[in-house]
Design an enzyme around this catalytic site. Structure first.
Site, short mmCIF file in Angstrom:
data_model
loop_
_atom_site.label_atom_id
_atom_site.label_comp_id
_atom_site.label_asym_id
_atom_site.label_seq_id
_atom_site.Cartn_x
_atom_site.Cartn_y
_atom_site.Cartn_z
N SER A 124 -31.87 -60.47 -17.79
CA SER A 124 -32.95 -60.14 -19.05
C SER A 124 -32.89 -61.85 -19.62
CB SER A 124 -33.35 -59.48 -20.23
OG SER A 124 -33.98 -60.00 -21.45
N TYR A 148 -28.06 -55.52 -27.64
CA TYR A 148 -28.70 -55.14 -25.51
C TYR A 148 -28.68 -56.28 -25.19
CZ TYR A 148 -32.58 -55.40 -22.37
OH TYR A 148 -32.26 -55.56 -21.73
N LYS A 152 -25.68 -57.75 -22.09
CA LYS A 152 -26.50 -58.18 -20.54
C LYS A 152 -25.44 -59.91 -19.95
CE LYS A 152 -29.77 -55.66 -19.57
NZ LYS A 152 -30.06 -55.19 -18.07
#
Ligand code: NAD
Ligand code: UFG
Length: 353
Positions: A124, A148, A152
């Protein structure tokens, strides 16, 4: 190729499944249905005119993955499965590390055990943190402000170590910018639990009358109209980016004629739009008003974020083709098809007021 799509019935996975099936690949969709429904498989079959292979399973279940990789003679994996809501990740960090990081470790163990070493990973643009310059190229420093994003970052670092450990691995990390829209059929799209957090689905619900107005989070950013700017990309373009990545991996990954084992590529359009530009475009496409009010900035938001897309063109031979009008039209079509009751109710409400 025989391809395993983890999280394959989710938003991006299901659109990628359409593109890959139409390109002649054979796929297995593995999902635990925590954020999608098994019925997505029926919808895909309707679009494709052929059944799709679906397996209910969790990526943390390594034995199940090994069995699946063997049973279907899988040659490559696209790893979409994971949790993705930034706010939720702050409240439930352990779940985010379990599904995202532990889930990826489990997948890598299964791939290692079965000798499947071609992987595309869903990363992302959030890994760039607050941009130090724009457009964001793949060399931009990385940082994370929430679990989050950190999940990643951890996964990207793990994949780099894995690729370094054994020359047989070929991995592409795709850093998505802001995926929006849906397949033109209106049969698949983003599954929403409660009120949407993201801009485009929220606008669609305002246009249909499900939400009374849009809160525009801040109009005092250093952007042309003061509202946040993002690089929105049509989910079908994104899906085609995965097809391009797989083609490059199966041909033997090379960068500047040198064999490579891991590369990281932005998937965006390179074009930023502000919140108010999206509102205007959506109103034009839907023929509906999108009332809004200016609200305080949303904590953690950045002013602007858009991609440098030249690496995707150079390495994958891919670029986004669909414009803002098509993104809004398909998002509106999905809203109308997937929540017809809500749109009809809104129409009555408007007629009677
Ligand atoms: P999604 O929630 O629609 O799809 C993810 C799928 O994974 C869901 O169907 C869910 O049921 C499944 N899943 C979750 N945990 C699982 C587990 N442990 N085992 C098996 N299945 C599991 O999300 P999406 O928008 O399609 O995102 C796909 C990937 O792309 C995610 O990794 C996400 O972080 C990443 N991504 C998404 C966006 C975005 O804005 N949509 C942006 C950047 C990156
Ligand atoms: N916005 C509003 N009102 C809303 C929702 C959003 O004004 O109701 C604004 C935001 O402030 C921002 C822009 O619209 O300026 C886009 O917001 P989104 O929530 O749609 O998207 P983000 O860029 O904040 O985040 C998304 C995903 C993240 C991902 C990131 C980069 O939610 O998971 O894109 O890929 F990391």
């Amino acid at each position: 190729m025989n391809i395993l799509l983890t999280g394959g019935t989710g938003y991006i996975g299901s659109h990628t499944a359409v593109v890959l099936a139409q390109a002649g690949h054979r796929m297995v969709l593995l999902d635990n249905y925590s954020n999608s429904q098994p019925e997505v498989g029926d919808r895909l079959a309707q679009i494709l005119g052929q059944p799709v292979t679906q397996i209910e399973g969790d990526v943390r279940d390594t034995a199940r993955l090994i069995e699946t990789l063997r049973q279907y003679a899988i040659e490559a994996v696209i790893h979409f499965a994971g949790l993705k809501a930034v706010g939720e990740s702050v409240a439930r960090p352990i779940d985010y590390y379990a599904h995202n990081v532990q889930g990826t470790i489990s997948l890598l163990q299964a791939m290692q055990a079965t000798g499947v070493k071609i992987l595309v990973f869903s990363s992302s643009a959030t890994v760039y943190g607050d941009p130090q310059y724009l457009p964001l190229d793949e060399q931009h420093p990385l940082s994370a402000t929430n679990p989050y994003g950190r999940s990643k970052l951890h996964i990207e670092a793990m994949l780099a170590d894995v690729a370094r450990s054994d020359d047989h691995w070929r991995i592409i990390c795709l850093r998505y910018f802001n995926p929006v829209g849906a397949h033109e059929s209106g049969l698949i799209g983003e599954n929403l639990r409660g009120a949407p957090n993201n801009l485009m689905p929220f606008i669609a619900q305002v246009a249909s009358g499900e939400q009374p107005w849009l809160n525009v989070y801040g109009n005092d950013y250093p952007t042309p109209d003061g509202t946040g700017v993002r690089d929105y990309i049509h989910v079908m373009d994104l899906a085609e980016g995965h097809q391009a990545a797989l083609a490059v991996l199966s041909a033997g990954l090379e960068v500047c004629s040198q064999p490579a084992h891991l590369i990281t590529v932005n998937l965006g359009t390179g074009q930023g739009y502000s919140v108010l530009e999206i509102v205007k475009a959506f109103e034009a496409v839907s023929g509906r008003a999108v009332p809004y009010q200016i609200a305080p900035r949303r904590p953690g938001d950045i002013a602007a974020c858009y991609a440098q897309v030249s690496k995707a063109a150079d390495v994958l031979g891919w670029q986004a083709r669909r414009g803002l009008q098509e993104m809004c039209a398909s998002a509106w079509n999905w809203q109308v098809q997937s929540r017809p009751g809500a749109v009809a109710k809104a129409r009555c409400y408007r007629l009677s007021t």
